[in-house]
Design a protein around this motif. Sequence first.
Motif, mmCIF file in Angstrom:
data_model
loop_
_atom_site.group_PDB
_atom_site.id
_atom_site.type_symbol
_atom_site.label_atom_id
_atom_site.label_comp_id
_atom_site.label_asym_id
_atom_site.label_seq_id
_atom_site.Cartn_x
_atom_site.Cartn_y
_atom_site.Cartn_z
ATOM 1 N N ASP A 189 60.114 21.635 59.961
ATOM 2 C CA ASP A 189 58.979 20.785 59.629
ATOM 3 C C ASP A 189 58.017 21.602 58.781
ATOM 4 O OD1 ASP A 189 56.982 19.010 59.388
ATOM 5 O OD2 ASP A 189 56.485 18.871 61.537
ATOM 6 N N THR A 190 58.186 21.518 57.456
ATOM 7 C CA THR A 190 57.372 22.314 56.546
ATOM 8 C C THR A 190 56.070 21.632 56.196
ATOM 9 O OG1 THR A 190 58.515 21.322 54.658
ATOM 10 C CG2 THR A 190 59.426 23.366 55.555
ATOM 11 N N SER A 191 55.856 20.402 56.680
ATOM 12 C CA SER A 191 54.654 19.676 56.277
ATOM 13 C C SER A 191 53.393 20.387 56.734
ATOM 14 C CB SER A 191 54.686 18.250 56.842
ATOM 15 O OG SER A 191 54.648 18.266 58.252
ATOM 16 N N GLU A 192 53.443 21.055 57.892
ATOM 17 C CA GLU A 192 52.255 21.747 58.377
ATOM 18 C C GLU A 192 51.901 22.948 57.506
ATOM 19 O OE1 GLU A 192 50.296 20.657 60.560
ATOM 20 O OE2 GLU A 192 51.528 18.981 61.195
ATOM 21 N N ALA A 193 52.886 23.448 56.745
ATOM 22 C CA ALA A 193 52.620 24.594 55.882
ATOM 23 C C ALA A 193 51.986 24.183 54.563
ATOM 24 C CB ALA A 193 53.917 25.360 55.625
ATOM 25 N N HIS A 194 51.919 22.901 54.284
ATOM 26 C CA HIS A 194 51.368 22.403 53.031
ATOM 27 C C HIS A 194 49.905 22.035 53.207
ATOM 28 C CE1 HIS A 194 55.194 22.362 50.941
ATOM 29 N NE2 HIS A 194 55.742 21.733 51.970
ATOM 30 N N GLY A 195 49.193 22.039 52.094
ATOM 31 C CA GLY A 195 47.779 21.709 52.124
ATOM 32 C C GLY A 195 47.530 20.227 51.962
ATOM 33 N N PRO A 196 46.256 19.798 52.041
ATOM 34 C CA PRO A 196 45.907 18.379 51.938
ATOM 35 C C PRO A 196 46.393 17.714 50.654
ATOM 36 C CG PRO A 196 44.065 19.631 52.809
ATOM 37 C CD PRO A 196 45.096 20.629 52.386
ATOM 38 N N ALA A 197 46.376 18.421 49.530
ATOM 39 C CA ALA A 197 46.804 17.807 48.264
ATOM 40 C C ALA A 197 48.282 17.417 48.321
ATOM 41 C CB ALA A 197 46.544 18.772 47.111
ATOM 42 N N TRP A 198 49.087 18.270 48.957
ATOM 43 C CA TRP A 198 50.520 17.929 49.089
ATOM 44 C C TRP A 198 50.693 16.655 49.917
ATOM 45 C CZ3 TRP A 198 53.836 17.315 53.211
ATOM 46 C CH2 TRP A 198 55.195 17.218 52.906
ATOM 47 N N HIS A 199 49.909 16.533 50.980
ATOM 48 C CA HIS A 199 49.994 15.328 51.809
ATOM 49 C C HIS A 199 49.595 14.093 50.995
ATOM 50 C CE1 HIS A 199 51.050 17.047 55.696
ATOM 51 N NE2 HIS A 199 50.196 18.034 55.466
ATOM 52 N N ASP A 200 48.591 14.228 50.137
ATOM 53 C CA ASP A 200 48.215 13.110 49.264
ATOM 54 C C ASP A 200 49.389 12.694 48.384
ATOM 55 O OD1 ASP A 200 45.645 13.037 50.232
ATOM 56 O OD2 ASP A 200 44.753 14.077 48.518
ATOM 57 N N GLU A 201 50.028 13.678 47.776
ATOM 58 C CA GLU A 201 51.147 13.381 46.864
ATOM 59 C C GLU A 201 52.305 12.732 47.615
ATOM 60 O OE1 GLU A 201 52.216 17.009 44.960
ATOM 61 O OE2 GLU A 201 50.268 17.254 43.960
ATOM 62 N N ARG A 202 52.594 13.253 48.800
ATOM 63 C CA ARG A 202 53.709 12.692 49.561
ATOM 64 C C ARG A 202 53.414 11.247 49.960
ATOM 65 N NH1 ARG A 202 58.725 11.732 49.996
ATOM 66 N NH2 ARG A 202 59.585 11.660 52.112
ATOM 67 N N ALA A 203 52.177 10.981 50.387
ATOM 68 C CA ALA A 203 51.808 9.613 50.751
ATOM 69 C C ALA A 203 51.899 8.693 49.539
ATOM 70 C CB ALA A 203 50.400 9.590 51.330
ATOM 71 N N ASP A 204 51.476 9.200 48.361
ATOM 72 C CA ASP A 204 51.561 8.381 47.139
ATOM 73 C C ASP A 204 53.017 8.062 46.808
ATOM 74 O OD1 ASP A 204 48.824 8.414 46.866
ATOM 75 O OD2 ASP A 204 48.806 10.070 45.411
ATOM 76 N N GLU A 205 53.888 9.043 46.946
ATOM 77 C CA GLU A 205 55.315 8.813 46.667
ATOM 78 C C GLU A 205 55.887 7.724 47.578
ATOM 79 O OE1 GLU A 205 57.242 12.511 47.275
ATOM 80 O OE2 GLU A 205 56.308 13.524 45.555
ATOM 81 N N LEU A 206 55.564 7.798 48.859
ATOM 82 C CA LEU A 206 56.096 6.817 49.809
ATOM 83 C C LEU A 206 55.489 5.442 49.578
ATOM 84 C CD1 LEU A 206 56.050 9.044 53.019
ATOM 85 C CD2 LEU A 206 58.040 8.407 51.649
ATOM 86 N N ALA A 207 54.203 5.399 49.256
ATOM 87 C CA ALA A 207 53.569 4.106 49.000
ATOM 88 C C ALA A 207 54.188 3.429 47.786
ATOM 89 C CB ALA A 207 52.067 4.292 48.804
ATOM 90 N N ALA A 208 54.618 4.224 46.801
ATOM 91 C CA ALA A 208 55.208 3.654 45.589
ATOM 92 C C ALA A 208 56.524 2.947 45.872
ATOM 93 C CB ALA A 208 55.413 4.755 44.544
ATOM 94 N N THR A 209 57.200 3.299 46.972
ATOM 95 C CA THR A 209 58.465 2.624 47.309
ATOM 96 C C THR A 209 58.233 1.200 47.808
ATOM 97 O OG1 THR A 209 58.494 3.303 49.642
ATOM 98 C CG2 THR A 209 59.400 4.862 48.029
ATOM 99 N N GLU A 210 57.016 0.914 48.264
ATOM 100 C CA GLU A 210 56.660 -0.396 48.820
ATOM 101 C C GLU A 210 57.537 -0.774 50.013
ATOM 102 O OE1 GLU A 210 56.628 -3.303 45.716
ATOM 103 O OE2 GLU A 210 54.840 -2.445 44.759
ATOM 104 N N GLU A 211 58.050 0.230 50.704
ATOM 105 C CA GLU A 211 58.852 -0.032 51.897
ATOM 106 C C GLU A 211 57.937 -0.082 53.122
ATOM 107 O OE1 GLU A 211 62.093 2.693 52.161
ATOM 108 O OE2 GLU A 211 63.024 1.981 50.299
ATOM 109 N N TRP A 212 58.068 -1.153 53.865
ATOM 110 C CA TRP A 212 57.143 -1.463 54.965
ATOM 111 C C TRP A 212 57.157 -0.394 56.039
ATOM 112 C CZ3 TRP A 212 57.738 -3.139 60.194
ATOM 113 C CH2 TRP A 212 56.650 -3.833 60.736
ATOM 114 N N SER A 213 58.321 0.140 56.353
ATOM 115 C CA SER A 213 58.418 1.073 57.481
ATOM 116 C C SER A 213 57.619 2.346 57.250
ATOM 117 C CB SER A 213 59.885 1.408 57.779
ATOM 118 O OG SER A 213 60.516 1.944 56.627
ATOM 119 N N TRP A 214 57.535 2.808 55.982
ATOM 120 C CA TRP A 214 56.725 3.997 55.725
ATOM 121 C C TRP A 214 55.258 3.751 56.087
ATOM 122 C CZ3 TRP A 214 59.814 7.746 55.584
ATOM 123 C CH2 TRP A 214 60.935 7.834 54.765
ATOM 124 N N GLN A 215 54.800 2.507 55.947
ATOM 125 C CA GLN A 215 53.398 2.200 56.235
ATOM 126 C C GLN A 215 53.059 2.384 57.712
ATOM 127 O OE1 GLN A 215 52.165 -1.629 54.767
ATOM 128 N NE2 GLN A 215 53.449 -1.457 52.941
#
Length: 663
Positions: A189-215
């Motif tokens: 689980d490398t997510s804890e090693a990343h900073g807030p900006a990485w979390h923003d980018e990852r959330a943006d990537e998932l939101a772009a899929t428009e897949e309900w389960s990610w929400q």
Amino acid sequence: MRHVWVEASLPRDRRAAAAGAEGLLGSFDCRVWERGPYGGVGEFVRRLVLDQGRSPLVVRHQVELLSAVRDLKPAMPWAAEAVAALDVADVQIRFHPARRTRHLAYGIAEFVAAWAAERRTPAAVLLDGVDEADGTAVELVETLLRRVDPSRLRLYVGGASLPEALAAAVAAYAEPLAAENTAAHTTEDTSEAHGPAWHDERADELAATEEWSWQLGAIPYHRERGTRPATDGVDALRTALGAALRSGFYEHAVRLAGRGLRLVTPASDIRNWWAFTTMLATALTALDRPAEALALYDRVRQTTDEPRIHLSAAYSTAMLHARHLPAPDRDLTAARTWLDRALALAEQIEDPRERTVTTVFHRQGLALLDSRAGDHAAALRTVEDGIARLAEALAPGERPQDRARLVHNRAQLHLATGDPVRALADLDAVIAQDPQNAEYYVDRAALYRATGRPDEAIADYGTAIRLGPHLPEAYVNRAETHTDLGRPEAALADLDRTLRIEPDHLDALVNRAGLYLDAGELDLAECDARAGLDLSPDQPHLLCVLGLIAGEHGRLPEAEALLTRAVEHAPDLPTAWANRAAIRFERGDVPGAVADLDRAIGLDPDPLALFNRGLAHRQLGDPAAAVEDFTRALAADPDPELREELLRERASCAPPAGAHQAP
């Protein structure tokens, strides 16, 4: 062959252990903060559906598939009925019972089992991370372990530890597979090693899929850890919370609300603080934790004096006292006090239209209390007044589901006041306004059955089962209707389905035990009776079943003791008295048998009970009393076989000189 449990600290070790499985379809991550409540098992199901397209199997299970895996919606535009039900849920919060996820799990497991049975070659799948999964996913995995043939689809279930809710199923249906544990200090689980900006980018990537389960999972997870947790994080958590509540994913709703309340305070953001609080209370109530919900509303009143919040909290508190607290703790007087307070606050709403609508719906609580107190007429007046006021306040076609709810309330009150014609008319109207609500079909089916229209009842029960989906009460009631029509095989099939969904469904066990007894399947009847008595030790129908089985095996003292327990716990149950009478007659206690039959016939002058009492009277040397009972039984329209016996027995009793027998 059995399914497989793979336990190791790291996902890569679990994947390595399962890598050699024959026909492995892949590994699916079931952790709740990935794809939400159904997680990877939902994603696995989605892959199966996408591979099949509009197959008959997918069509048959469309409601449960779409209800659990909303990401399938774009791929199933043809599933009009199921899509319509989801669209209604998006515009109107209809809170499902918490046990609905069990019903979804049954339907999805039937789908997966049928898919596996149709395959030409065996397959396997790794459902991983169940130790970090939501209870909804664990429930589905448990059902799959029970229902899926491992020779067709072998389930590899993995986690760092075994969830308690899976322990029994794993013990019964799976075998452990040794997995190598690599260096314990490493992590994937490398997510804890990343900073807030990485979390923003990852959330943006998932939101772009428009897949309900990610929400419901990864997006709020990353937004909360991004650069704007107080805004983007709160918004993502609230969106996920609303979706979880509408879907009946209450365990996850509690989780999401708790995280939201860590980010907001009444001082910083009262709107979202109240939203998280009231939605948390709703989820707790659905999970049968009403005392915790009540405590939340008490804290709310101590925290803010905002009138709208106090209005909602007062109404919710009233409903907790009236409906949701354990029966000994309910307080209808307190409920009425809180309702009066809510209505007084509603009168302060400035907008006249909003004031009318709010007042109408809150006054339905008063109708509930009046009905509970036996004043159905007052309740009916309140409901009819509300229907009329909504018609004035709302535009034609506006809020059809809310209007239907009031008409449904009126239908229930018409039934309570003995007016089935008006009740049926209201239920017809309700279903026309809100055709996706399974509850309405169950109610109309019950009314059809009560008024001698069994075929229409069976049709409505079928619709309820399809829309519910798989409502156990609809299966049980349809089974009873089949029994009324002399269709024991169809009844047994419905009861079998019920008990696959809810193995501890008491009514289904009672009814199936009775059907097995009638069919002479004494071992099966006894198994169901004992299972039911484990749930309810004094259930009188099941005591009767065991008593009759003991009698069939010649254990007459045991039979009488069991039937005595039945009449003690259900003195208004005529079959219990009649059954004990039969045992007493067989033991030679004919006066005792007559006394029991007197009680049975006093409750229900059944032709068979009259016939048996006639035989007992004749045994006691009272042919006149025997003739009287045989004659009463003949007048009660017995079945043809019993009628022949009655005529024969009556003819064998010589009438007194000069007397004439009735025809």
